[in-house]
Design a protein around this motif. Structure first.
Motif, PDB file in Angstrom:
ATOM      1  N   GLU C 285      17.740  58.721  40.464  1.00  0.00           N
ATOM      2  CA  GLU C 285      16.286  58.881  40.501  1.00  0.00           C
ATOM      3  C   GLU C 285      15.671  58.000  41.583  1.00  0.00           C
ATOM      4  O   GLU C 285      16.181  56.916  41.881  1.00  0.00           O
ATOM      5  CB  GLU C 285      15.695  58.454  39.145  1.00  0.00           C
ATOM      6  N   ASN C 286      14.545  58.418  42.108  1.00  0.00           N
ATOM      7  CA  ASN C 286      13.752  57.640  43.061  1.00  0.00           C
ATOM      8  C   ASN C 286      14.570  57.135  44.238  1.00  0.00           C
ATOM      9  O   ASN C 286      14.431  55.990  44.659  1.00  0.00           O
ATOM     10  CB  ASN C 286      13.091  56.444  42.337  1.00  0.00           C
ATOM     11  N   GLY C 287      15.461  57.990  44.721  1.00  0.00           N
ATOM     12  CA  GLY C 287      16.234  57.619  45.906  1.00  0.00           C
ATOM     13  C   GLY C 287      17.318  56.595  45.654  1.00  0.00           C
ATOM     14  O   GLY C 287      17.898  56.042  46.584  1.00  0.00           O
ATOM     15  N   ARG C 288      17.594  56.340  44.374  1.00  0.00           N
ATOM     16  CA  ARG C 288      18.631  55.361  44.050  1.00  0.00           C
ATOM     17  C   ARG C 288      19.936  56.055  43.670  1.00  0.00           C
ATOM     18  O   ARG C 288      19.983  57.257  43.508  1.00  0.00           O
ATOM     19  CB  ARG C 288      18.189  54.500  42.850  1.00  0.00           C
ATOM     20  N   GLY C 289      20.960  55.214  43.489  1.00  0.00           N
ATOM     21  CA  GLY C 289      22.244  55.739  43.012  1.00  0.00           C
ATOM     22  C   GLY C 289      22.227  55.911  41.505  1.00  0.00           C
ATOM     23  O   GLY C 289      21.250  55.575  40.826  1.00  0.00           O
ATOM     24  N   ILE C 290      23.308  56.442  40.972  1.00  0.00           N
ATOM     25  CA  ILE C 290      23.460  56.586  39.521  1.00  0.00           C
ATOM     26  C   ILE C 290      24.288  55.388  39.039  1.00  0.00           C
ATOM     27  O   ILE C 290      25.403  55.189  39.523  1.00  0.00           O
ATOM     28  CB  ILE C 290      24.204  57.895  39.166  1.00  0.00           C
ATOM     29  N   PRO C 291      23.749  54.577  38.119  1.00  0.00           N
ATOM     30  CA  PRO C 291      24.528  53.422  37.660  1.00  0.00           C
ATOM     31  C   PRO C 291      25.867  53.862  37.047  1.00  0.00           C
ATOM     32  O   PRO C 291      25.946  54.898  36.392  1.00  0.00           O
ATOM     33  CB  PRO C 291      23.635  52.788  36.591  1.00  0.00           C
ATOM     34  N   VAL C 292      26.898  53.073  37.287  1.00  0.00           N
ATOM     35  CA  VAL C 292      28.235  53.371  36.768  1.00  0.00           C
ATOM     36  C   VAL C 292      28.662  52.229  35.859  1.00  0.00           C
ATOM     37  O   VAL C 292      28.688  51.073  36.281  1.00  0.00           O
ATOM     38  CB  VAL C 292      29.254  53.531  37.914  1.00  0.00           C
ATOM     39  N   LEU C 293      28.983  52.552  34.617  1.00  0.00           N
ATOM     40  CA  LEU C 293      29.340  51.528  33.651  1.00  0.00           C
ATOM     41  C   LEU C 293      30.790  51.690  33.217  1.00  0.00           C
ATOM     42  O   LEU C 293      31.337  52.792  33.228  1.00  0.00           O
ATOM     43  CB  LEU C 293      28.454  51.644  32.399  1.00  0.00           C
ATOM     44  N   PRO C 321      17.306  50.039  36.441  1.00  0.00           N
ATOM     45  CA  PRO C 321      16.584  51.207  35.915  1.00  0.00           C
ATOM     46  C   PRO C 321      17.136  51.665  34.559  1.00  0.00           C
ATOM     47  O   PRO C 321      16.380  52.081  33.683  1.00  0.00           O
ATOM     48  CB  PRO C 321      16.811  52.278  36.986  1.00  0.00           C
ATOM     49  N   LEU C 322      18.439  51.564  34.380  1.00  0.00           N
ATOM     50  CA  LEU C 322      19.047  51.945  33.102  1.00  0.00           C
ATOM     51  C   LEU C 322      18.649  50.957  32.003  1.00  0.00           C
ATOM     52  O   LEU C 322      18.306  51.363  30.888  1.00  0.00           O
ATOM     53  CB  LEU C 322      20.573  52.007  33.237  1.00  0.00           C
ATOM     54  N   LEU C 323      18.685  49.651  32.348  1.00  0.00           N
ATOM     55  CA  LEU C 323      18.313  48.628  31.357  1.00  0.00           C
ATOM     56  C   LEU C 323      16.880  48.860  30.887  1.00  0.00           C
ATOM     57  O   LEU C 323      16.580  48.752  29.692  1.00  0.00           O
ATOM     58  CB  LEU C 323      18.456  47.231  31.958  1.00  0.00           C
ATOM     59  N   ASP C 324      16.011  49.209  31.850  1.00  0.00           N
ATOM     60  CA  ASP C 324      14.612  49.460  31.492  1.00  0.00           C
ATOM     61  C   ASP C 324      14.488  50.653  30.554  1.00  0.00           C
ATOM     62  O   ASP C 324      13.744  50.627  29.583  1.00  0.00           O
ATOM     63  CB  ASP C 324      13.768  49.686  32.756  1.00  0.00           C
ATOM     64  N   LYS C 325      15.248  51.714  30.852  1.00  0.00           N
ATOM     65  CA  LYS C 325      15.197  52.899  29.977  1.00  0.00           C
ATOM     66  C   LYS C 325      15.637  52.568  28.566  1.00  0.00           C
ATOM     67  O   LYS C 325      15.095  53.081  27.595  1.00  0.00           O
ATOM     68  CB  LYS C 325      16.131  53.990  30.521  1.00  0.00           C
ATOM     69  N   MET C 326      16.667  51.722  28.462  1.00  0.00           N
ATOM     70  CA  MET C 326      17.189  51.398  27.134  1.00  0.00           C
ATOM     71  C   MET C 326      16.344  50.331  26.431  1.00  0.00           C
ATOM     72  O   MET C 326      16.593  50.004  25.278  1.00  0.00           O
ATOM     73  CB  MET C 326      18.637  50.902  27.234  1.00  0.00           C
ATOM     74  N   GLY C 327      15.371  49.774  27.157  1.00  0.00           N
ATOM     75  CA  GLY C 327      14.524  48.741  26.556  1.00  0.00           C
ATOM     76  C   GLY C 327      15.242  47.417  26.396  1.00  0.00           C
ATOM     77  O   GLY C 327      14.972  46.660  25.461  1.00  0.00           O
ATOM     78  N   ILE C 328      16.145  47.139  27.306  1.00  0.00           N
ATOM     79  CA  ILE C 328      16.897  45.883  27.240  1.00  0.00           C
ATOM     80  C   ILE C 328      16.163  44.820  28.036  1.00  0.00           C
ATOM     81  O   ILE C 328      15.778  45.051  29.192  1.00  0.00           O
ATOM     82  CB  ILE C 328      18.320  46.089  27.806  1.00  0.00           C
ATOM     83  N   GLU C 329      15.966  43.672  27.428  1.00  0.00           N
ATOM     84  CA  GLU C 329      15.292  42.587  28.138  1.00  0.00           C
ATOM     85  C   GLU C 329      16.310  41.788  28.945  1.00  0.00           C
ATOM     86  O   GLU C 329      17.418  41.529  28.469  1.00  0.00           O
ATOM     87  CB  GLU C 329      14.579  41.675  27.136  1.00  0.00           C
ATOM     88  N   TYR C 330      15.916  41.466  30.151  1.00  0.00           N
ATOM     89  CA  TYR C 330      16.813  40.677  31.002  1.00  0.00           C
ATOM     90  C   TYR C 330      15.954  39.850  31.937  1.00  0.00           C
ATOM     91  O   TYR C 330      14.779  40.144  32.164  1.00  0.00           O
ATOM     92  CB  TYR C 330      17.752  41.577  31.796  1.00  0.00           C
ATOM     93  N   ASP C 331      16.565  38.812  32.471  1.00  0.00           N
ATOM     94  CA  ASP C 331      15.849  37.917  33.365  1.00  0.00           C
ATOM     95  C   ASP C 331      16.225  38.270  34.801  1.00  0.00           C
ATOM     96  O   ASP C 331      17.344  37.988  35.242  1.00  0.00           O
ATOM     97  CB  ASP C 331      16.241  36.459  33.043  1.00  0.00           C
ATOM     98  N   PRO C 332      15.310  38.913  35.550  1.00  0.00           N
ATOM     99  CA  PRO C 332      15.656  39.305  36.922  1.00  0.00           C
ATOM    100  C   PRO C 332      16.072  38.111  37.769  1.00  0.00           C
ATOM    101  O   PRO C 332      16.942  38.223  38.628  1.00  0.00           O
ATOM    102  CB  PRO C 332      14.361  39.925  37.448  1.00  0.00           C
ATOM    103  N   ALA C 333      15.484  36.977  37.490  1.00  0.00           N
ATOM    104  CA  ALA C 333      15.766  35.788  38.310  1.00  0.00           C
ATOM    105  C   ALA C 333      17.171  35.255  38.047  1.00  0.00           C
ATOM    106  O   ALA C 333      17.739  34.518  38.856  1.00  0.00           O
ATOM    107  CB  ALA C 333      14.738  34.700  38.020  1.00  0.00           C
ATOM    108  N   ALA C 334      17.739  35.619  36.904  1.00  0.00           N
ATOM    109  CA  ALA C 334      19.053  35.073  36.549  1.00  0.00           C
ATOM    110  C   ALA C 334      20.187  35.952  37.034  1.00  0.00           C
ATOM    111  O   ALA C 334      21.357  35.649  36.811  1.00  0.00           O
ATOM    112  CB  ALA C 334      19.141  34.908  35.023  1.00  0.00           C
ATOM    113  N   LYS C 335      19.831  37.074  37.717  1.00  0.00           N
ATOM    114  CA  LYS C 335      20.849  38.061  38.067  1.00  0.00           C
ATOM    115  C   LYS C 335      22.012  37.443  38.857  1.00  0.00           C
ATOM    116  O   LYS C 335      23.168  37.718  38.579  1.00  0.00           O
ATOM    117  CB  LYS C 335      20.225  39.210  38.871  1.00  0.00           C
TER     118      LYS C 335
END
Lengths: 113, 336, 365
Positions: C285-293, C321-335
């Protein structure tokens, strides 16, 4: 967009893709000479072919590819035919192979101009 | 001759054998598992190579059976038998002087070839499905629309070690040609492709019909076996094969994929053969005593074979063989 | 029209999966590309499911990559496999679990070879004994780690903190599952669901709320192919296979891909980067790749693990984008903060993550 050169490119598929191929020319050829569909792939034509014994020309393969909508290089291949007519003598299905060669050249020649 | 012969199976072979027995003065009884006679012919629309309605052949056979007052026991399965006694599923025992075994064949279950997705994808059909659709007068895609491109695949459940069916079912090739022509008649605007490994046109008029399909009906024949079918997003079926005559892989999406299913030996052949002392061929069909001089006789005296119980056959061969089996039974009764 | 998978035959392909006490054999390459996955497997098994698993430092590579690249001969790989079994035997375990599809294929193949040709087993025992003085018992059960995860899928579903559902729309996430050739194409009976309609990943996806899509090239190989990939000049047809799959799945708009095999997960992820940089094409979506898990990452997210603890910052295609869809909270700064909060470096921006490339460069230089 800047592109990276990785030292290789994505290989193009070799498959005959009947969803992409345009069968218009092929249909025209079969409409004019429906007997071509009666080919059973025996290879007699290629076995006796004067040109085919000296070059890579394979009449059976070329017209089969044309029937699948693969025209690339077919006209040039057909130009190798010397129109000697031996293939017509041996065809067990009585196909006017010489006529087919002429028809294909005419149809695909038109296509080029 | 006051003798009784039990004919196991009331399909084309069984009915014809019973008719011939009756003609020769022997009292036949047809034992049929289903609720009515007719066997596989009931589900067929028209017969190759003449497009004769199957109902004409079946109707005539049934008419003769009724007219000659031949005893028919329907909804009656056979558990085991010998030449002198037939034991039914419900335990009843019928005494007799000889048996004609005419239990036919089983259609190959196309869902066993998982890669073709029969039963999973909407527009994958078997040749038997097409016959039923033709009989009902309505051939269409699952959504009711007209197909623009149709592929028929030969040898599904035949000549295939992966599903333990190494034999050739013989009639599927000509069925494929026949159905391709019928479909082309119904949908002249559609492209029809037959995918085959070898085209085996063994019967009278078959080769001529094949040629007619090619030249007159413009049906495409591609020598190559479809290796897998997958659904596409618009409800079609994508197929992959090799176009072996050009040496290149080929793929296309089709609106209908028709699997020409083969004939396989009945599951109960093993048990019936064991109980009666019959031999089975490696294909599972019942082996005749001798392929040349005793091809309607079995290894057991007094048990005769008619029709596809011994190998895949067409209707004409089946009817001839039923006559021969009945004659052999009559000869046997005269001697015994 | 949305085509969701209809499967009928999967239940006919079942196998015995042990319930506890596993001897764990790691993959060679996963720790580089999906470094949190194996740790997640161990943590989930031990912590969430309370099972016993031995992570034995003494086992080695199965040499499968060498074997499939025509470098390691059959006798050698059989002896290496025998040594793995000897390690398991010595540790007092009998349920062998492999964290790699290639290894799983190798173990299955070796056991089948020994079964069909008992003299090869005898010879292998002899080689192993001569070389190391060790002896072994064959495993009572052999499973791939995804088989074990599949086995516990309902237990995991009961403990789920998140489901494979789009929290904004309430719709199930659309998942492309890719099982890898060596899981069931060599021995269809050794894989759950067989090789045409495999169920090992699909079972997890369905139990956890998602739905699988059936697309035309679903069964096609990712293109890894070992020696095909290892030689740079041959990579054109390795990438062409992933390209074919991505082209085929894109119209179904999958939310993510879950892969069974270390190689497949790596290639389906990294080839998206390469295709985007070469041709500018992206498939999500939105010009991005498809996440692979990996399936461990998928299970980890379902169980509420922190995505960065699962190592998901190491993916080529961003997973946010997948984490957002699933409603998972994460710290972008800690990536990009690794263990103990240490900065691990940040990759250059890439077309596959909808960023223009930072620089023009030729990788051959």
């Amino acid at each position: 967009m800047a592109t990276i050169n990785f030292g290789y490119t994505i290989s193009k598929p070799r498959a005959i893709d009947m969803d992409r191929n345009n069968l218009r020319k092929s249909d025209e050829i079969l409409r004019e000479m429906p007997e071509l569909q009666a080919c059973i792939g025996c290879g007699s034509c290629t076995a006796v072919c004067t040109a085919g014994n000296l070059t890579s020309f394979n009449f059976r393969r070329v017209h089969t590819l044309i029937r699948r909508g693969e025209y690339q290089g077919a006209y040039e291949e057909m130009n190798k035919c010397m129109l000697c007519g031996k293939c017509r003598l041996v065809c067990p299905r009585g196909i006017n192979t010489r006529g087919v060669a002429m028809l294909i050249k005419r149809k695909l020649g038109d296509n080029r101009s | 001759m006051n003798k009784r012969v039990i004919v196991i199976g009331g399909g084309a072979a069984g009915m014809q054998a019973a008719l011939r027995l009756k003609e020769s003065g022997v009292e036949p009884t047809i034992v049929e598992r289903e609720a009515e006679t007719g066997g596989k012919l009931r589900d067929w629309y028209v017969l190759f190579p003449s497009f004769t309605p199957a109902a004409d052949v079946l109707g005539e056979l049934r008419r003769r059976v009724a007219e000659r007052h031949i005893e028919v026991m329907t909804s009656t399965g056979v558990k085991s038998f010998t030449s002198r006694e037939v034991t039914l599923d419900d335990g009843r025992r019928l005494a007799c002087d000889a048996v004609v075994l005419a239990t036919g064949f089983t259609l190959f279950d196309a869902s066993l070839k998982e890669e073709y997705g029969y039963g999973l994808y909407d527009n994958v059909f078997t040749s038997a499905d097409i016959e039923r659709m033709l009989s009902r007068g309505r051939v269409a895609k699952a959504d009711g629309s007209r197909p623009r491109r149709i592929a028929l695949l030969h040898c599904v459940g035949s000549r295939d070690e992966k599903v333990c069916q190494q034999h050739c079912s013989r009639v599927c090739c000509i069925t494929g040609v026949k159905q391709a022509m019928e479909l082309k008649k119904l949908f002249p605007e559609a492209d029809v492709f037959n995918f085959y490994m070898d085209i085996r046109m063994f019967g009278p008029g078959y080769e001529e019909m094949y040629r007619e399909a090619q030249q007159k009906y413009n049906i495409h024949f591609v020598r190559g076996r479809i290796s897998e079918a997958s659904p596409t997003i618009d409800g079609r079926v994508q197929i992959k094969a090799e176009d072996t005559l050009t040496g290149r892989p080929l793929r296309m999406s089709v609106d209908m994929l028709v699997l020409l299913v083969g004939m396989r030996a009945n599951d109960d052949n093993a048990a019936l053969a064991e109980g009666a002392g019959l031999r089975r061929a490696p294909s599972g069909f019942i082996a005749p005593r001798n392929l040349f001089l005793g091809n309607v006789e079995s290894d057991a005296a007094g048990i005769f074979l008619a029709g596809t119980v011994s190998a895949p056959k067409n209707i004409g061969e089946t009817l001839n063989e039923a006559t021969a089996a009945a004659d052999a039974a009559v000869e046997y009764l005269k001697r015994s | 029209m949305m085509a969701t998978m209809k499967r009928k035959s999967w239940s006919e392909y079942q196998k015995q999966i042990a319930d506890d006490r596993y001897y764990y054999a790691r993959s060679c390459i996963r720790q580089n590309f999906f470094p949190g996955s194996e740790k997640a497997f161990i943590d989930i098994l031990r912590g969430d499911l309370g099972r016993d698993l031995l992570d034995d430092p003494k086992h080695s590579s199965c040499t499968g990559i060498g074997y499939h690249s025509d470098i390691v001969p059959l006798e050698t790989i059989m002896t290496v496999v025998a040594r793995q079994f000897a390690m398991m035997t010595e540790a007092g375990y009998e349920n062998f679990v492999s964290s790699c599809i290639t290894s799983f294929g190798v173990y299955t193949e070796v056991l089948a070879t020994w079964h069909e040709f008992p003299e090869t087993e005898e010879r292998t025992r002899e080689y192993l004994f001569k070389a190391t003085g060790r002896e072994f018992r064959k495993p009572a059960s052999l499973a791939h780690t995804s088989d074990v995860m599949f086995h516990f899928r309902e237990e995991i579903a009961r403990k789920a903190r998140h489901r494979l559902v789009n929290v904004q729309t309430g719709e199930p996430l659309r998942v492309v599952e890719h099982i890898g050739c060596h899981y069931a194409k060599i021995f269809p009976k050794s894989g759950i669901g067989g090789c045409e309609f495999p169920y090992v990943l699909a079972g997890m996806v369905e139990s956890w709320g998602g739905e699988c899509v059936d697309y035309p090239e679903r069964r096609h190989c990712c293109g890894f192919g070992f020696r095909n990939y290892l030689v740079q000049a041959n990579r054109g047809y390795s990438i062409a296979n992933s390209h074919k799959k991505l082209e085929s799945m894109a119209p179904y708009k999958p939310d993510f891909i879950v892969a069974n095999c270390p190689g497949c997960a790596m290639f389906l992820d990294k080839w998206q980067y390469a295709i985007a940089e070469m041709e500018g094409t992206t498939y999500g979506e939105n010009g991005r790749g498809i996440p692979v898990l990996t399936y461990e990452e998928m299970a980890g997210l379902v169980l509420g693990y922190d995505p960065w603890a699962l190592g998901m910052q190491m993916h080529q295609v961003d997973v946010e984008p997948l984490l957002d869809k699933m409603g998972i909270e994460y710290d972008p700064a800690a990536k990009y903060l690794g263990r103990n909060g240490k900065y691990i470096g940040k990759p250059a921006s890439a077309v596959v993550n909808a960023c223009p490339p930072d620089a023009i460069y030729d990788i051959r230089e």
